[in-house]
Design an enzyme around this catalytic site. Sequence first.
Site: not given
Length: 279
Positions: A148, A224, A257
Amino acid sequence: MTLEKLSESLCHGGSQQVWRHQSSATGTPMTFAVFRPEHRTTEKLPVLWWLSGLTCTHENAMIKCEYKAACAEHGIVFICPDTSPRGEDVPDDEAYDFGKGAGFYVNATQEPWARNFQMRTYIEDELPQVVAGAFDVDMDRQGISGHSMGGHGALTVSLRNPGRFRSTSAFAPIVSPLNCPWGDKALTGYLGDNRDTWRQYDSVALIEDGARLPEVLIDQGRADEWLEPQLKTHLFADACRRAGMEPTIRMQEGYDHSYFFVSTFIADHVAWHAERLKA
């Protein structure tokens, strides 16, 4: 410079450790985790840097990422820095996506952040010097990865330092802070309103401006929730195509995620890095 060992636990035949030192870059104590596989005392091992995402410390990946067995198998030192400076005197923001835990691996130029939020210098310069001086690592065999915000960091650090890393990968990276709300907020706050100065922290812009990587591996979950509004993997794919780069981008059906996603594919990434980090 004094290193203080905070903890050590045997794991998969190696040693999972946590260390702290005083950083000249951030002006604060900084903590990082290191997994050291069992090895001969005369042997220097390749090193894989892991940059974590929003709200994380050194601990999230250490506990949730499940890299240790793969690193022990392949003989790779795995290092997890913190994501920002910490301390009572360090400025912060009430939101999760700015301030402590959200350093975005940039060198801040705006007050009050500039005094402590020098994470680019910390990651690119200071911490590698600390690690090289303290551990049995081969700095000619480095790889970098992250998740991320940390995926953003891994891509941009590698693109800005051609030849330093033999391998670069990422999980669900923020590929273009210039084109997403997370990046707009963070880079405005840390760097000011001149978007030209942001380009050095945007992987798509770096590629547009001439930076290249020979190989990149990216895993991205199709489920995600941040894929469309924030991560925008297609922008990186498009920039690579225009630049003649051929990244390996694996869109993983059903994955979100979380570190459940990361832990599922981290052994693949460690093995991929290991192939490229062989002597």
